[in-house]
Design a protein around this motif. Structure first.
Motif, PDB file in Angstrom:
ATOM      1  N   ILE A  91      -4.852  -3.498   0.602  1.00  0.00           N
ATOM      2  CA  ILE A  91      -4.354  -2.963  -0.675  1.00  0.00           C
ATOM      3  C   ILE A  91      -5.491  -2.293  -1.438  1.00  0.00           C
ATOM      4  O   ILE A  91      -5.322  -1.211  -2.014  1.00  0.00           O
ATOM      5  CB  ILE A  91      -3.720  -4.090  -1.512  1.00  0.00           C
ATOM      6  N   GLY A  92      -6.674  -2.914  -1.429  1.00  0.00           N
ATOM      7  CA  GLY A  92      -7.821  -2.317  -2.106  1.00  0.00           C
ATOM      8  C   GLY A  92      -8.232  -0.992  -1.496  1.00  0.00           C
ATOM      9  O   GLY A  92      -8.616  -0.060  -2.215  1.00  0.00           O
ATOM     10  N   ILE A  93      -8.144  -0.883  -0.179  1.00  0.00           N
ATOM     11  CA  ILE A  93      -8.478   0.379   0.495  1.00  0.00           C
ATOM     12  C   ILE A  93      -7.502   1.473   0.086  1.00  0.00           C
ATOM     13  O   ILE A  93      -7.902   2.604  -0.238  1.00  0.00           O
ATOM     14  CB  ILE A  93      -8.479   0.183   2.021  1.00  0.00           C
ATOM     15  N   PHE A  94      -6.216   1.141   0.095  1.00  0.00           N
ATOM     16  CA  PHE A  94      -5.216   2.137  -0.299  1.00  0.00           C
ATOM     17  C   PHE A  94      -5.429   2.585  -1.745  1.00  0.00           C
ATOM     18  O   PHE A  94      -5.325   3.775  -2.058  1.00  0.00           O
ATOM     19  CB  PHE A  94      -3.809   1.567  -0.129  1.00  0.00           C
ATOM     20  N   LYS A  95      -5.741   1.647  -2.624  1.00  0.00           N
ATOM     21  CA  LYS A  95      -5.950   1.999  -4.035  1.00  0.00           C
ATOM     22  C   LYS A  95      -7.179   2.879  -4.192  1.00  0.00           C
ATOM     23  O   LYS A  95      -7.225   3.742  -5.078  1.00  0.00           O
ATOM     24  CB  LYS A  95      -6.085   0.729  -4.874  1.00  0.00           C
ATOM     25  N   SER A  96      -8.180   2.674  -3.330  1.00  0.00           N
ATOM     26  CA  SER A  96      -9.371   3.512  -3.425  1.00  0.00           C
ATOM     27  C   SER A  96      -9.067   4.949  -3.000  1.00  0.00           C
ATOM     28  O   SER A  96      -9.761   5.878  -3.430  1.00  0.00           O
ATOM     29  CB  SER A  96     -10.495   2.925  -2.561  1.00  0.00           C
ATOM     30  N   TYR A  97      -8.032   5.133  -2.182  1.00  0.00           N
ATOM     31  CA  TYR A  97      -7.629   6.480  -1.756  1.00  0.00           C
ATOM     32  C   TYR A  97      -6.609   7.088  -2.707  1.00  0.00           C
ATOM     33  O   TYR A  97      -6.705   8.263  -3.067  1.00  0.00           O
ATOM     34  CB  TYR A  97      -7.029   6.424  -0.355  1.00  0.00           C
ATOM     35  N   PHE A  98      -5.603   6.288  -3.121  1.00  0.00           N
ATOM     36  CA  PHE A  98      -4.483   6.856  -3.877  1.00  0.00           C
ATOM     37  C   PHE A  98      -4.600   6.609  -5.375  1.00  0.00           C
ATOM     38  O   PHE A  98      -3.920   7.244  -6.167  1.00  0.00           O
ATOM     39  CB  PHE A  98      -3.141   6.266  -3.426  1.00  0.00           C
ATOM     40  N   GLY A  99      -5.405   5.640  -5.789  1.00  0.00           N
ATOM     41  CA  GLY A  99      -5.462   5.266  -7.199  1.00  0.00           C
ATOM     42  C   GLY A  99      -4.446   4.195  -7.522  1.00  0.00           C
ATOM     43  O   GLY A  99      -4.763   3.139  -8.048  1.00  0.00           O
ATOM     44  N   VAL A 100      -3.191   4.438  -7.167  1.00  0.00           N
ATOM     45  CA  VAL A 100      -2.098   3.495  -7.398  1.00  0.00           C
ATOM     46  C   VAL A 100      -1.344   3.320  -6.091  1.00  0.00           C
ATOM     47  O   VAL A 100      -1.041   4.297  -5.408  1.00  0.00           O
ATOM     48  CB  VAL A 100      -1.137   3.995  -8.500  1.00  0.00           C
TER      49      VAL A 100
END
Length: 434
Positions: free
Chosen positions: A85-94
């Motif tokens: 989840i943290g990786i995705f947030k680092s790419y998408f923001g949300v």
């Protein structure tokens, strides 16, 4: 091992799925959707349907689910989901249903990079951004990496993902702190009920380039190997300590440690914990307390405490505090000490004796009389143990010492090294005699 990762919306519809193994049955997935997601039955984050275990977390309006048919390490699985989840947030923001749909190509690539055949692999967001440059990545670091394919190769192979290249310092220095907490519980008769040391080695590095470090302790196993491998084995090799268990920072080469007990690593820049350890044999107690507390009737207590230090005379403990519990109906305390100050603190329910400095090899005492208020309660006083708090600089209760730190870097610069030892009280308690 994880067999599959599912992303479901709040209706139970599968938004994206990635299957790594073929041991998961589709009917079990359907049953999970109906019984947990659609029914909103979230009593536990782990559920089992058929032969399949479902471990899931919810973030925003998305359920992230790990599926397995094996006896998987549950904390590891939840850690992976949280990291993902943290990786995705680092790419998408949300991270929500819309962002997943908009970036599904990138997500499939990330799922393939972060897990291989059900085993977590590269889960460092900063490293992933260096060589995954699909649409949706907004990292300046990723754009710079396109012009540096050699850097991409180094990071992608996992050679070093905790230390960037190109670090330069005008003066190269290393600070090492060995911090130990000693835990002791002694019975009324002087029997040791608990006796161990938990320690950590904290390093702060200001080193240029990409240095290779080799760290040596007075580890008993290592010293015995060195003595046996010498051309003329020593009859009385230096005694070492037995380390019961230890954990290392990710920079340490574990294979090297397992084979020859040497700690080799390329250090991160700045401060980090190199190692944590535990020792239970041959622990030196910095202090010994001899408490005598006599109950004289129901309204008076006589207190006689002797404290002696057992570390070298050239050293001194700092901020020594001894807490001597008293009954709740304590009314008045008359206390005298041979060093420091002591007074009764009602909020702590104890006589608190404080000494700013306690030299090694010394003994100090506290004596006093305590008057109690008359009480109709027949309940006897439980006599809680006397506790201590202290710090002893340049002393280790386990006997651990840093034997050497070798630093090799291609520019062959000189390094200034500093080592500091501190032993402090963990749970340090003594039961009193009457």
């Amino acid at each position: 091992m994880i067999s599959a990762i599912l992303f479901l919306n709040e209706k139970g519809d599968v938004v994206i799925s990635r299957f790594y193994r073929d041991d998961v049955k589709r009917p079990d997935v359907e049953q999970f959707r109906l019984s947990v997601i659609q029914a909103k039955s979230h009593t536990t984050p782990i559920r089992q349907f058929g032969d399949t275990h479902f471990l899931y977390v919810k973030h925003s309006n998305i359920y992230v689910v790990a599926l397995t048919s094996a006896n998987v390490n549950a904390p590891l699985a939840f850690q992976f989901l949280s990291t993902l989840i943290g990786i995705f947030k680092s790419y998408f923001g949300v991270m929500d249903e819309d962002s997943i749909k908009n970036n599904f190509v990138l997500i499939y690539e990330l799922l393939d990079e972060t897990m291989d055949h059900g085993f977590p692999q590269n889960c460092q967001a900063d490293v992933l951004k260096l060589y995954i440059t699909q649409q949706g990545v907004k990292s300046d670091l990723a754009k710079a990496a396109e012009a540096q394919p050699s850097s991409i190769t180094v990071q992608a192979t996992g050679v070093n993902n905790w230390r960037p290249a190109g670090i330069k310092y005008p003066k190269n220095e290393v600070y090492i702190d060995v911090i130990e907490s000693v835990n002791v519980l002694m019975s009324q008769k002087g029997t040791i009920l608990r006796n161990d040391v938990t320690g950590q080695i904290i390093m702060k590095t200001f080193l240029s380039g990409m240095p290779e470090c080799k760290f040596g302790l007075n580890d008993k196993v290592l010293l015995e190997k060195e003595a046996n491998s010498a051309a003329k084995p020593k009859k009385d090799p230096k005694t070492g300590i037995e380390i019961d268990d230890c954990t290392f920072h990710q920079c340490v080469k574990l294979g090297k440690f397992e084979t020859d007990r040497t700690i080799s690593f390329v250090p991160p820049d700045g401060e980090f914990q190199l190692m944590a350890y535990r020792v239970t044999d041959n622990v030196t107690h910095p202090f010994r307390v001899k408490p005598i507390i006599r109950e004289l009737g129901r309204t008076r207590i006589e207190v006689d405490i002797k404290v002696k230090s057992f570390f070298p005379a050239r050293l001194s403990a700092q901020n020594v505090t001894i807490s001597i519990p008293m009954p709740k109906n304590t009314a008045l305390c008359r206390i005298t000490t041979s060093s420091g100050k002591a007074k009764y603190k009602a909020e702590a329910g104890a006589i608190v004796w404080k000494m700013r400095r306690f030299p090694g090899g010394m003994e100090y005492g506290l004596s006093g009389e305590v008057e109690l208020m008359a009480s109709t309660s027949e309940k006897t006083w439980s006599r809680p143990p006397i506790s201590m708090d202290f710090q002893v600089p340049m002393f280790t209760a386990s006997g651990l010492t840093v034997r050497f730190l070798k630093i090799v870097e291609k520019s062959r610069y000189q390094t200034v090294k500093w080592v500091r030892y501190v032993t402090k009280a963990g749970t340090y308690e003594f039961r009193s005699t009457s």
